[in-house]
Design a protein around this motif. Structure first.
Motif, PDB file in Angstrom:
ATOM      1  N   PRO A  14    -114.430 -13.244  13.692  1.00  0.00           N
ATOM      2  CA  PRO A  14    -115.550 -13.170  14.556  1.00  0.00           C
ATOM      3  C   PRO A  14    -116.800 -12.654  13.573  1.00  0.00           C
ATOM      4  CG  PRO A  14    -113.700 -12.333  15.583  1.00  0.00           C
ATOM      5  CD  PRO A  14    -113.108 -12.669  14.218  1.00  0.00           C
ATOM      6  N   GLY A  15    -117.895 -13.446  13.721  1.00  0.00           N
ATOM      7  CA  GLY A  15    -119.223 -13.065  12.987  1.00  0.00           C
ATOM      8  C   GLY A  15    -119.252 -13.846  11.976  1.00  0.00           C
ATOM      9  N   GLY A  16    -118.277 -14.616  11.153  1.00  0.00           N
ATOM     10  CA  GLY A  16    -118.144 -15.092  10.316  1.00  0.00           C
ATOM     11  C   GLY A  16    -118.950 -16.642  10.455  1.00  0.00           C
ATOM     12  N   SER A  17    -118.871 -17.324   9.289  1.00  0.00           N
ATOM     13  CA  SER A  17    -119.453 -18.620   9.294  1.00  0.00           C
ATOM     14  C   SER A  17    -118.479 -19.643   8.744  1.00  0.00           C
ATOM     15  CB  SER A  17    -120.946 -18.614   8.172  1.00  0.00           C
ATOM     16  OG  SER A  17    -121.831 -17.805   8.967  1.00  0.00           O
ATOM     17  N   LEU A  18    -118.892 -20.995   9.093  1.00  0.00           N
ATOM     18  CA  LEU A  18    -118.264 -22.173   8.540  1.00  0.00           C
ATOM     19  C   LEU A  18    -119.309 -23.441   8.464  1.00  0.00           C
ATOM     20  CD1 LEU A  18    -114.650 -22.448  10.089  1.00  0.00           C
ATOM     21  CD2 LEU A  18    -115.260 -22.000   7.880  1.00  0.00           C
ATOM     22  N   ARG A  19    -119.032 -24.138   7.458  1.00  0.00           N
ATOM     23  CA  ARG A  19    -119.770 -25.518   7.554  1.00  0.00           C
ATOM     24  C   ARG A  19    -118.840 -26.752   7.599  1.00  0.00           C
ATOM     25  NH1 ARG A  19    -124.038 -28.243   3.275  1.00  0.00           N
ATOM     26  NH2 ARG A  19    -122.389 -28.862   2.175  1.00  0.00           N
ATOM     27  N   LEU A  81    -122.372 -29.607  10.026  1.00  0.00           N
ATOM     28  CA  LEU A  81    -122.680 -28.733  11.153  1.00  0.00           C
ATOM     29  C   LEU A  81    -122.406 -27.188  10.624  1.00  0.00           C
ATOM     30  CD1 LEU A  81    -123.207 -28.297  13.912  1.00  0.00           C
ATOM     31  CD2 LEU A  81    -120.858 -27.888  14.597  1.00  0.00           C
ATOM     32  N   GLN A  82    -123.764 -26.489  10.285  1.00  0.00           N
ATOM     33  CA  GLN A  82    -123.380 -25.061  10.029  1.00  0.00           C
ATOM     34  C   GLN A  82    -123.292 -24.385  11.046  1.00  0.00           C
ATOM     35  OE1 GLN A  82    -123.460 -23.895   6.683  1.00  0.00           O
ATOM     36  NE2 GLN A  82    -123.054 -22.064   7.683  1.00  0.00           N
ATOM     37  N   MET A  83    -122.206 -23.485  11.173  1.00  0.00           N
ATOM     38  CA  MET A  83    -121.900 -22.756  12.215  1.00  0.00           C
ATOM     39  C   MET A  83    -121.751 -21.078  11.709  1.00  0.00           C
ATOM     40  SD  MET A  83    -118.745 -24.844  13.746  1.00  0.00           S
ATOM     41  CE  MET A  83    -117.713 -24.562  12.343  1.00  0.00           C
ATOM     42  N   ASN A  84    -122.806 -20.382  12.344  1.00  0.00           N
ATOM     43  CA  ASN A  84    -123.111 -18.847  12.003  1.00  0.00           C
ATOM     44  C   ASN A  84    -122.560 -18.053  13.310  1.00  0.00           C
ATOM     45  OD1 ASN A  84    -123.953 -19.640   9.606  1.00  0.00           O
ATOM     46  ND2 ASN A  84    -126.077 -19.859  10.215  1.00  0.00           N
ATOM     47  N   SER A  85    -122.385 -16.964  12.908  1.00  0.00           N
ATOM     48  CA  SER A  85    -121.965 -15.912  14.149  1.00  0.00           C
ATOM     49  C   SER A  85    -120.911 -16.515  15.062  1.00  0.00           C
ATOM     50  CB  SER A  85    -123.327 -15.791  14.950  1.00  0.00           C
ATOM     51  OG  SER A  85    -124.420 -15.220  14.122  1.00  0.00           O
ATOM     52  N   LEU A  86    -119.740 -16.896  14.614  1.00  0.00           N
ATOM     53  CA  LEU A  86    -118.563 -17.523  15.085  1.00  0.00           C
ATOM     54  C   LEU A  86    -118.260 -16.621  16.014  1.00  0.00           C
ATOM     55  CD1 LEU A  86    -117.346 -19.830  12.465  1.00  0.00           C
ATOM     56  CD2 LEU A  86    -118.242 -20.413  14.959  1.00  0.00           C
ATOM     57  N   VAL A 122    -110.835 -25.435  14.145  1.00  0.00           N
ATOM     58  CA  VAL A 122    -111.661 -24.244  13.738  1.00  0.00           C
ATOM     59  C   VAL A 122    -111.032 -23.050  14.578  1.00  0.00           C
ATOM     60  CG1 VAL A 122    -113.909 -22.947  13.891  1.00  0.00           C
ATOM     61  CG2 VAL A 122    -113.835 -25.339  13.093  1.00  0.00           C
ATOM     62  N   THR A 123    -110.548 -22.061  13.947  1.00  0.00           N
ATOM     63  CA  THR A 123    -110.104 -21.041  14.655  1.00  0.00           C
ATOM     64  C   THR A 123    -110.591 -19.903  14.348  1.00  0.00           C
ATOM     65  OG1 THR A 123    -107.808 -22.016  14.469  1.00  0.00           O
ATOM     66  CG2 THR A 123    -107.873 -19.549  15.065  1.00  0.00           C
ATOM     67  N   VAL A 124    -111.169 -18.987  15.302  1.00  0.00           N
ATOM     68  CA  VAL A 124    -112.063 -17.762  15.015  1.00  0.00           C
ATOM     69  C   VAL A 124    -111.363 -16.544  15.893  1.00  0.00           C
ATOM     70  CG1 VAL A 124    -114.252 -16.470  15.384  1.00  0.00           C
ATOM     71  CG2 VAL A 124    -114.131 -19.062  15.484  1.00  0.00           C
TER      72      VAL A 124
END
Length: 126
Positions: A14-19, A81-86, A122-124
């Motif tokens: 949680p709080g991490g990023s993925l693209r 798709l840049q994903m932040n604050s996951l 995607v697993t958070v």
């Protein structure tokens, strides 16, 4: 053969990023609206973002607005798709989608999708 292939999924805290990356082949992206959908366990598939063929028109679902950014590179036939604050609730299979402009104009008209990717998980989780 029209093909969309997603990559970049995985496990993140949680709080991490993925693209996520969607590589298209068999057609040119420049005449297509592109987007990302996701489907969480036990839920219906939902649209989270789309981008018009001229790049300036974008849409984000309320659940990802301000955290996710969609972009495209027509020369490379790729969408990102840049994903932040996951968050844990972002856990889902993410699908890349394409539709010709007479079927999908991002944020304006939607009649359906022409092509889907197979999805990236995607697993958070901590």
């Amino acid at each position: 053969q029209v093909q969309l292939v997603e990559s970049g999924g995985g496990l993140v805290q949680p709080g991490g990023s993925l693209r996520l990356t969607c590589a298209a082949s068999g057609f040119s992206l420049e005449h297509y609206t592109m987007g990302w959908f996701r489907q969480a366990p036990g839920k219906e598939r939902e649209i989270i973002s789309c981008i018009g063929n001229n790049e300036w028109r974008t849409y984000y679902g309320d659940s990802v607005k301000g955290r996710f950014t969609i972009s495209r590179n027509n020369a490379n036939n790729t969408v990102y798709l840049q994903m932040n604050s996951l968050k844990p609730e972002d856990t889902a299979v993410y699908y890349c989608a394409a539709a010709q402009l007479d079927r999908w104009r991002c944020g304006i008209v939607y009649y359906g999708i022409d092509s889907w990717g197979k999805g990236a998980l995607v697993t958070v989780s901590s």
